[in-house]
Enzyme design. Structure first.
Site, PDB file in Angstrom:
ATOM      1  N   ALA A  80      -0.858  -2.402  10.864  1.00 19.43           N
ATOM      2  CA  ALA A  80      -0.205  -2.038   9.670  1.00 19.43           C
ATOM      3  C   ALA A  80       1.750  -2.689  10.177  1.00 19.43           C
ATOM      4  O   ALA A  80       1.784  -2.588   9.809  1.00 19.43           O
ATOM      5  CB  ALA A  80       0.120  -0.816   8.958  1.00 19.43           C
ATOM      6  N   ASP A 124      -0.887   5.806   8.261  1.00 23.65           N
ATOM      7  CA  ASP A 124      -2.590   5.983   6.322  1.00 23.65           C
ATOM      8  C   ASP A 124      -3.603   5.240   6.982  1.00 23.65           C
ATOM      9  O   ASP A 124      -4.679   5.676   6.841  1.00 23.65           O
ATOM     10  CB  ASP A 124      -1.442   5.787   5.683  1.00 23.65           C
ATOM     11  CG  ASP A 124      -0.999   6.755   4.777  1.00 23.65           C
ATOM     12  OD1 ASP A 124      -1.066   8.278   5.303  1.00 23.65           O
ATOM     13  OD2 ASP A 124      -0.143   6.456   4.435  1.00 23.65           O
ATOM     14  N   SER A 126      -0.831  11.262  17.583  1.00 23.72           N
ATOM     15  CA  SER A 126       0.019   9.573  17.299  1.00 23.72           C
ATOM     16  C   SER A 126       1.610   9.570  17.297  1.00 23.72           C
ATOM     17  O   SER A 126       1.847  10.527  17.204  1.00 23.72           O
ATOM     18  CB  SER A 126       0.038   8.890  16.276  1.00 23.72           C
ATOM     19  OG  SER A 126       0.949  10.113  14.621  1.00 23.72           O
ATOM     20  N   SER A 140       2.443  15.281   1.452  1.00 28.00           N
ATOM     21  CA  SER A 140       2.940  16.401   1.103  1.00 28.00           C
ATOM     22  C   SER A 140       3.110  17.119  -0.287  1.00 28.00           C
ATOM     23  O   SER A 140       1.826  15.813  -0.893  1.00 28.00           O
ATOM     24  CB  SER A 140       4.438  16.054   1.508  1.00 28.00           C
ATOM     25  OG  SER A 140       4.796  14.871  -0.126  1.00 28.00           O
ATOM     26  N   GLU A 144       5.137  16.819  14.276  1.00 30.28           N
ATOM     27  CA  GLU A 144       4.755  17.325  13.398  1.00 30.28           C
ATOM     28  C   GLU A 144       3.462  18.642  14.370  1.00 30.28           C
ATOM     29  O   GLU A 144       3.324  20.101  13.902  1.00 30.28           O
ATOM     30  CB  GLU A 144       3.326  16.575  12.542  1.00 30.28           C
ATOM     31  CG  GLU A 144       4.130  16.153  11.176  1.00 30.28           C
ATOM     32  CD  GLU A 144       2.835  15.378  10.538  1.00 30.28           C
ATOM     33  OE1 GLU A 144       3.446  15.169   9.924  1.00 30.28           O
ATOM     34  OE2 GLU A 144       1.937  14.686  11.351  1.00 30.28           O
ATOM     35  N   LYS A 177      27.322  -2.947  -8.883  1.00 36.98           N
ATOM     36  CA  LYS A 177      26.691  -2.841  -9.419  1.00 36.98           C
ATOM     37  C   LYS A 177      25.342  -3.845  -7.998  1.00 36.98           C
ATOM     38  O   LYS A 177      26.147  -5.104  -8.227  1.00 36.98           O
ATOM     39  CB  LYS A 177      26.018  -4.048 -10.525  1.00 36.98           C
ATOM     40  CG  LYS A 177      26.522  -3.145 -11.929  1.00 36.98           C
ATOM     41  CD  LYS A 177      25.987  -4.540 -13.507  1.00 36.98           C
ATOM     42  CE  LYS A 177      26.752  -3.669 -14.487  1.00 36.98           C
ATOM     43  NZ  LYS A 177      27.064  -4.354 -15.638  1.00 36.98           N
ATOM     44  N   GLY A 183       1.130   6.759  -1.374  1.00 34.45           N
ATOM     45  CA  GLY A 183       0.415   7.934  -1.807  1.00 34.45           C
ATOM     46  C   GLY A 183       0.014   8.056  -0.895  1.00 34.45           C
ATOM     47  O   GLY A 183      -1.242   7.184  -0.796  1.00 34.45           O
ATOM     48  N   GLY A 184      -0.221   9.515   0.579  1.00 32.30           N
ATOM     49  CA  GLY A 184      -1.376   9.290   1.540  1.00 32.30           C
ATOM     50  C   GLY A 184      -2.327   8.988   1.398  1.00 32.30           C
ATOM     51  O   GLY A 184      -3.017   7.925   1.478  1.00 32.30           O
TER      52      GLY A 184
HETATM   53  N1  LIG Z   1       6.638   0.401  17.062  1.00 26.63           N
HETATM   54  C1  LIG Z   1       4.854   0.237  17.257  1.00 26.63           C
HETATM   55  N2  LIG Z   1       3.949  -0.453  17.528  1.00 26.63           N
HETATM   56  C2  LIG Z   1       3.327  -0.244  17.749  1.00 26.63           C
HETATM   57  N3  LIG Z   1       1.714   0.375  17.237  1.00 26.63           N
HETATM   58  C3  LIG Z   1       2.963   1.449  16.516  1.00 26.63           C
HETATM   59  C4  LIG Z   1       4.474   1.411  15.967  1.00 26.63           C
HETATM   60  N4  LIG Z   1       4.960   2.028  14.949  1.00 26.63           N
HETATM   61  C5  LIG Z   1       2.928   3.021  14.745  1.00 26.63           C
HETATM   62  N5  LIG Z   1       2.488   2.064  15.396  1.00 26.63           N
HETATM   63  C6  LIG Z   1       0.948   2.242  15.387  1.00 26.63           C
HETATM   64  O1  LIG Z   1       0.350   3.106  14.254  1.00 26.63           O
HETATM   65  C7  LIG Z   1      -0.469   4.339  14.665  1.00 26.63           C
HETATM   66  C8  LIG Z   1       0.227   6.211  13.905  1.00 26.63           C
HETATM   67  O2  LIG Z   1       2.079   5.811  14.396  1.00 26.63           O
HETATM   68  P1  LIG Z   1       3.275   6.921  14.387  1.00 26.63           P
HETATM   69  O3  LIG Z   1       2.578   7.297  15.142  1.00 26.63           O
HETATM   70  O4  LIG Z   1       4.455   6.472  13.938  1.00 26.63           O
HETATM   71  O5  LIG Z   1       2.479   7.843  12.956  1.00 26.63           O
HETATM   72  P2  LIG Z   1       3.389   9.025  11.894  1.00 26.63           P
HETATM   73  O6  LIG Z   1       4.339   9.361  12.119  1.00 26.63           O
HETATM   74  O7  LIG Z   1       1.906   9.564  10.886  1.00 26.63           O
HETATM   75  O8  LIG Z   1       3.156   7.429  10.779  1.00 26.63           O
HETATM   76  P3  LIG Z   1       3.869   7.789   9.201  1.00 26.63           P
HETATM   77  O9  LIG Z   1       5.001   7.370   8.341  1.00 26.63           O
HETATM   78  O10 LIG Z   1       3.284   6.446   8.877  1.00 26.63           O
HETATM   79  O11 LIG Z   1       3.383   8.879   8.498  1.00 26.63           O
HETATM   80  C9  LIG Z   1       0.127   4.729  16.484  1.00 26.63           C
HETATM   81  O12 LIG Z   1      -0.606   5.282  16.631  1.00 26.63           O
HETATM   82  C10 LIG Z   1      -0.115   3.490  16.770  1.00 26.63           C
HETATM   83  O13 LIG Z   1      -0.956   2.822  16.605  1.00 26.63           O
HETATM   84 MG   LIG Z   2       2.450  10.592   9.160  1.00 24.39          MG
END
Ligand SMILES: Nc1ncnc2c1ncn2[C@@H]1O[C@H](COP(=O)(O)OP(=O)(O)OP(=O)(O)O)[C@@H](O)[C@H]1O
Ligand SMILES: [Mg+2]
Length: 304
Positions: free
Chosen positions: A282, A252, A220, A136, A186, A25, A37-38
């Protein structure tokens, strides 16, 4: 008015355990519940930036009621569109011994065709100037749902910001949207590639733009930052060096930052730069906490 749409919201539950051991447990502590959610996350992040929005989401059963209650407590404006199935509950568990976080994501609650229609009616009834659809689709949903949203947005002259993946993204892009924020995988999937090298990012984004898939794309790249690509310009925006605690909600937060700048009438460059700052801010917070406004402006001041 900025409207966000979440077809598959979740009650995000989180807890901490002392060691992940099978069969035993696992006593949980620091149990928290948050609406997730997004689109809902984007609305929460917009509020932190002082920007009002209206969150439209599907809500069913006790979890649907809980979502509405939590949004009320958070001071967010919303329309909870009733559905017959129970809204999902996700669980994140952090093992305090290893620091590792385990994220259990349940399938989203199914919607009937009629309920999908009600969601769209709720969206258009708020006359959005900017519409953010993020997240999603539930497994049983029509994969053309976001394409339908894109088509209806175009007819109404509404700027649609879309953050999703897979076939729903493919189909929406065939209709055309205003702004896309794909991450690297993506974008690769969207352009029929296994994976994408740094040199291929701008050509892949241009491919989508020239087909009329979107007007602006911000790709991103996690800790690296992002590429802004439009028909006229392409620009790399490095992410600032930050102490990363949790990357949950970075995407997000980035979308919210960009939408905030769009609402202020800023240039694509300013939009993308602010989005990167919000995404990176974030990551400075533990768990599902998105970002603090002060961190965003501090990062921007650091000559990002
Ligand atoms: N390890 C990191 N250090 C600094 N900035 C980050 C990092 N990870 C993400 N970010 C910031 O957040 C933005 C979006 O992150 P990411 O490209 O990981 O998006 P994502 O894959 O859509 O994420 P999610 O899982 O939230 O959907 C990046 O462009 C960057 O500005
Ligand atoms: Mg994303």
């Amino acid at each position: 008015m900025i409207v966000t749409l979440t077809i598959s919201p979740a009650v995000d539950k989180s807890a901490v355990i002392d060691g992940l051991i099978p069969e035993k447990k696992l006593r949980c502590r620091d149990v928290r519940r948050e609406p997730g959610g997004g689109g809902i996350n984007v609305s929460k992040a917009l509020k932190e930036l002082g920007e009002a929005s209206h969150a439209v989401f599907a809500a069913g059963g006790p979890n649907g009621t809980a979502l509405a209650q939590m949004l009320t407590e958070a001071g967010l404006a919303f329309t909870a569109v009733p559905i017959a199935a129970e809204s999902r509950e996700d669980l994140s568990v952090t093992d305090a011994q290893s620091g590792a976080q385990y994220r259990f994501v349940m399938p989203g609650a199914p919607l009937t065709g009629q309920e999908e229609g009600h969601l769209l009616e709720a969206v258009w009834s708020h006359r959005p100037a900017l519409l953010v659809a993020s997240g999603s689709l539930p497994p049983s949903a029509d994969p053309g749902f976001y394409a339908r949203l894109a088509r209806e947005a175009k007819i109404r002259g509404v700027r649609l910001v879309l953050d999703t993946s897979g076939e729903p993204l493919q189909r929406a892009v065939r209709e055309g949207v205003f702004l896309l924020k794909p991450n690297l995988s993506e974008l690769a999937a969207l352009t029929g590639r296994e994976n994408i090298s740094d040199e291929a990012i701008v050509p892949a984004a241009r491919e989508v733009i020239s087909r009329g898939g979107c007007e602006t794309m911000v790709v991103s790249m996690g800790s690296k930052g992002a590429w802004l690509v439009t028909a006229e310009e392409d620009r790399f925006l490095p992410a600032p060096d930050v102490q990363v605690r949790s990357t949950v909600g970075a995407g997000d937060s980035m979308v919210a930052g960009m939408v905030h700048q769009l609402a202020l009438g800023k240039t694509p460059h300013e939009m993308a730069r602010f989005g990167v700052a919000c995404g990176s801010a974030a990551t400075m917070n533990a768990g599902t906490h998105l970002f603090n406004r002060e961190d965003v402006f501090r990062l921007l001041d650091q000559n990002l």
